[in-house]
Design a protein around this motif. Structure first.
Motif, PDB file in Angstrom:
ATOM      1  N   THR A  24       0.984  -1.076  -0.050  1.00  0.00           N
ATOM      2  CA  THR A  24      -0.256   0.195   0.371  1.00  0.00           C
ATOM      3  C   THR A  24       0.841   1.139   0.256  1.00  0.00           C
ATOM      4  O   THR A  24       0.619   1.993  -0.963  1.00  0.00           O
ATOM      5  CB  THR A  24      -1.077   0.198   1.259  1.00  0.00           C
ATOM      6  OG1 THR A  24      -2.092  -1.098   0.964  1.00  0.00           O
ATOM      7  CG2 THR A  24      -2.223   1.174   1.168  1.00  0.00           C
ATOM      8  N   PRO A  25       1.984   1.340   0.865  1.00  0.00           N
ATOM      9  CA  PRO A  25       2.717   2.512   0.728  1.00  0.00           C
ATOM     10  C   PRO A  25       3.740   2.520  -0.328  1.00  0.00           C
ATOM     11  O   PRO A  25       3.802   3.888  -1.060  1.00  0.00           O
ATOM     12  CB  PRO A  25       4.006   2.833   2.100  1.00  0.00           C
ATOM     13  CG  PRO A  25       3.464   0.788   2.195  1.00  0.00           C
ATOM     14  CD  PRO A  25       2.428   0.687   1.666  1.00  0.00           C
ATOM     15  N   LEU A  26       4.014   1.807  -1.074  1.00  0.00           N
ATOM     16  CA  LEU A  26       4.750   1.591  -2.793  1.00  0.00           C
ATOM     17  C   LEU A  26       4.091   1.901  -3.368  1.00  0.00           C
ATOM     18  O   LEU A  26       3.496   2.690  -4.279  1.00  0.00           O
ATOM     19  CB  LEU A  26       5.016   0.487  -3.018  1.00  0.00           C
ATOM     20  CG  LEU A  26       6.425  -0.147  -1.737  1.00  0.00           C
ATOM     21  CD1 LEU A  26       7.003  -1.422  -1.476  1.00  0.00           C
ATOM     22  CD2 LEU A  26       7.620   0.936  -2.281  1.00  0.00           C
ATOM     23  N   ILE A  27       2.256   2.284  -3.382  1.00  0.00           N
ATOM     24  CA  ILE A  27       1.676   2.444  -4.261  1.00  0.00           C
ATOM     25  C   ILE A  27       0.879   3.788  -4.637  1.00  0.00           C
ATOM     26  O   ILE A  27       0.793   4.380  -5.052  1.00  0.00           O
ATOM     27  CB  ILE A  27       0.167   1.100  -4.142  1.00  0.00           C
ATOM     28  CG1 ILE A  27       0.195   0.368  -4.785  1.00  0.00           C
ATOM     29  CG2 ILE A  27      -1.072   2.179  -5.398  1.00  0.00           C
ATOM     30  CD1 ILE A  27      -0.826  -0.779  -4.763  1.00  0.00           C
ATOM     31  N   ALA A  28       1.067   4.251  -2.996  1.00  0.00           N
ATOM     32  CA  ALA A  28       0.986   5.441  -2.840  1.00  0.00           C
ATOM     33  C   ALA A  28       1.862   6.275  -3.186  1.00  0.00           C
ATOM     34  O   ALA A  28       1.908   7.518  -3.802  1.00  0.00           O
ATOM     35  CB  ALA A  28       0.505   5.509  -1.026  1.00  0.00           C
ATOM     36  N   LEU A  29       3.363   6.569  -2.998  1.00  0.00           N
ATOM     37  CA  LEU A  29       4.909   6.988  -3.475  1.00  0.00           C
ATOM     38  C   LEU A  29       4.580   6.876  -4.624  1.00  0.00           C
ATOM     39  O   LEU A  29       5.513   7.884  -5.335  1.00  0.00           O
ATOM     40  CB  LEU A  29       5.734   5.785  -2.889  1.00  0.00           C
ATOM     41  CG  LEU A  29       6.106   6.370  -1.626  1.00  0.00           C
ATOM     42  CD1 LEU A  29       6.787   5.002  -0.982  1.00  0.00           C
ATOM     43  CD2 LEU A  29       6.443   7.414  -1.170  1.00  0.00           C
ATOM     44  N   THR A  30       4.744   6.243  -5.836  1.00  0.00           N
ATOM     45  CA  THR A  30       4.461   5.944  -6.768  1.00  0.00           C
ATOM     46  C   THR A  30       3.811   7.047  -7.417  1.00  0.00           C
ATOM     47  O   THR A  30       4.025   8.199  -8.584  1.00  0.00           O
ATOM     48  CB  THR A  30       3.759   4.874  -7.704  1.00  0.00           C
ATOM     49  OG1 THR A  30       2.314   4.935  -7.271  1.00  0.00           O
ATOM     50  CG2 THR A  30       3.806   3.382  -7.538  1.00  0.00           C
ATOM     51  N   THR A  31       2.052   7.712  -6.898  1.00  0.00           N
ATOM     52  CA  THR A  31       1.725   8.583  -6.821  1.00  0.00           C
ATOM     53  C   THR A  31       3.128  10.447  -6.546  1.00  0.00           C
ATOM     54  O   THR A  31       1.901  11.223  -7.749  1.00  0.00           O
ATOM     55  CB  THR A  31       0.257   9.151  -6.652  1.00  0.00           C
ATOM     56  OG1 THR A  31       0.715   9.212  -5.406  1.00  0.00           O
ATOM     57  CG2 THR A  31      -0.334   7.959  -6.329  1.00  0.00           C
ATOM     58  N   LEU A  32       3.472  10.245  -5.832  1.00  0.00           N
ATOM     59  CA  LEU A  32       4.760  11.487  -6.104  1.00  0.00           C
ATOM     60  C   LEU A  32       5.443  10.928  -7.162  1.00  0.00           C
ATOM     61  O   LEU A  32       5.563  12.171  -7.705  1.00  0.00           O
ATOM     62  CB  LEU A  32       6.004  10.705  -4.706  1.00  0.00           C
ATOM     63  CG  LEU A  32       4.291  11.339  -3.713  1.00  0.00           C
ATOM     64  CD1 LEU A  32       5.768  10.782  -1.829  1.00  0.00           C
ATOM     65  CD2 LEU A  32       3.493  12.383  -3.089  1.00  0.00           C
TER      66      LEU A  32
END
Length: 427
Positions: A24-32
């Motif tokens: 989940t955090p890696l998916i969120a980081l891809t938006t950045l």
């Protein structure tokens, strides 16, 4: 006899559980990664646009990249200390909020039509992006197994390239197309009104981006992200009193400097280069669409690289791509027409894995010095400010095509780093 779980087994089990919680955090980081790729590549559209608005030389127009990437030289090390103090998560939130403020400043800059205000807005925007880079890049390398760090960073950087691919289309539609129509229908007496219209064309795109950054800041503030202490990173830490003690980090910082300088130099001149009569003779709005091929190649290359580099040595893959990029640029400066055009656009495909691979190789084995090392590497992104200025000066003196000789030297250094300079060791 009852079985007893050893401490090492328990540690491995805990690590496996932790890895499964990182999705989940890696998916969120891809938006950045997508957002700062988008905002950085939009400079490639802003450069020819403001060059026309303010009637700038190539050297003067490169002040855009000087102010944007120059922020890295001032902000990176303080950002590394800030992230270490407030955590990766709140470093990300802070960076997003500052980036939103920088985008909002484009509205008064366009209203007053002062080049210095545009440069100031870019510096504030780049300050936010710098903090994001310092926080997010090492965070991705930490959230998972150390042996797949380069592959993981390449995958998230692929979404960075998705942003850089879409940005030229976005800019061509909302910025360059409006300016082209105004210039085509204008008479000499309407010149000032044309410039005002061209300047105002940046308001809507950057307002949209300001809102997007604010929304992301709120999302990340609400997310529960894993807290990872640098002392607890997987892998064995090499001996060293500070990040500066590591030779492979210092050489990696030089690699980041020349890579970003080369990539930004090539990308910044694409619209003007493709508009040259001896190359493709394209109008700026049409040339901007071809810039998407350059960044789209980087996106495809990173998706391929994230898979291939699970089996191929990171340093060898880096060196191979750097050599191919140098050869393509040599073809660019020695040919004309579509051969030169497609050769320079193909550089994007081989640029793909360079930044994340250099970054992960340079941070390997730093342990508790990772935040400081990340700050040093992001400091080296100032190459994107200085080397395009050098290429701008060359373009004004020896011509825009011959100016592409400069990035060739950058790629030759990167090939050295991949083969030899990236070997982890403390000085």
């Amino acid at each position: 006899m009852s079985s007893i779980t050893s401490p090492s087994s328990a540690s491995r089990a805990a690590a496996t559980t932790a890895h499964s919680n990182y999705t989940t955090p890696l998916i969120a980081l891809t938006t950045l990664f997508f957002m700062w790729g988008f905002i950085t590549c939009l400079n490639d559209i802003l450069i020819p646009h403001l060059k026309s608005v303010f009637q700038l030389s190539y050297t003067q127009s490169m002040l855009i990249q000087l102010c944007f990437f120059g922020a890295y030289s001032i902000i990176s090390l303080p950002a590394g200390a800030l992230v270490k103090r407030i955590s990766y998560k709140w470093g990300i939130v802070t960076g997003l909020a500052i980036a939103a403020a920088g985008c909002a400043l484009f509205i008064p800059a366009a209203g007053y039509r002062i080049y210095a205000l545009f440069l100031g807005a870019l510096f504030v925007l780049a300050t936010g992006v710098t903090i994001l880079q310092v926080a997010a890049n090492p965070y991705v390398t930490i959230l998972g197994k150390p042996e797949t760090a380069a592959s993981r960073l390449n995958l998230t950087q692929a979404f960075n390239s998705l942003g850089t691919t879409l940005a030229p289309l976005f800019g061509a539609f909302l910025i360059l197309s409006a300016a082209t129509v105004a210039a085509t229908n204008a008479t000499p007496e309407q010149l000032d009104a044309i410039r005002a219209t061209e300047a105002a064309a940046v308001k809507l795109p950057y307002l949209i981006l300001a809102v997007a950054f604010l929304i992301l800041a709120c999302v990340f503030a609400a997310l529960k992200l894993p807290v990872v202490e640098e002392d607890e990173q997987q892998g064995e830490q090499l001996p060293g009193n500070s990040a500066w003690s590591y030779r492979h980090l210092v050489l990696g910082a030089v690699g980041i400097f020349v890579y970003v300088g080369a990539e930004v130099s090539v990308g910044s001149f694409l619209v003007n280069f493709l508009a040259e009569p001896s190359i493709a003779n394209l109008p700026e709005a049409d040339a901007a669409h071809y810039v998407s091929y350059f960044w789209g190649g980087a996106m495809i290359g990173r998706f391929i690289g994230s898979a291939v580099m699970r089996y191929v040595d990171d340093g060898k893959a880096l060196a191979f791509n750097a050599i191919v990029s140098a050869v393509l640029l040599l073809i660019t400066v020695t040919t004309t027409g579509h051969i030169a055009m497609w050769a320079v656009l193909a550089v994007g495909l081989f640029n793909s894995i360079m930044f994340p691979t250099i970054f992960s190789l340079a941070l390997h084995g730093l342990g508790k010095h990772t935040s400081q090392g990340s700050g040093i590497l992001c400091l080296a992104i100032v190459g994107g400010a200085l080397l395009p200025l050098v290429q701008g000066t060359l373009a004004d003196t020896i011509g825009i095509q011959m100016a592409f000789l400069m990035p060739i030297a950058c790629y030759l250094y990167i090939s050295f780093y991949g083969v030899k300079g990236s070997r982890p060791r403390a000085s």
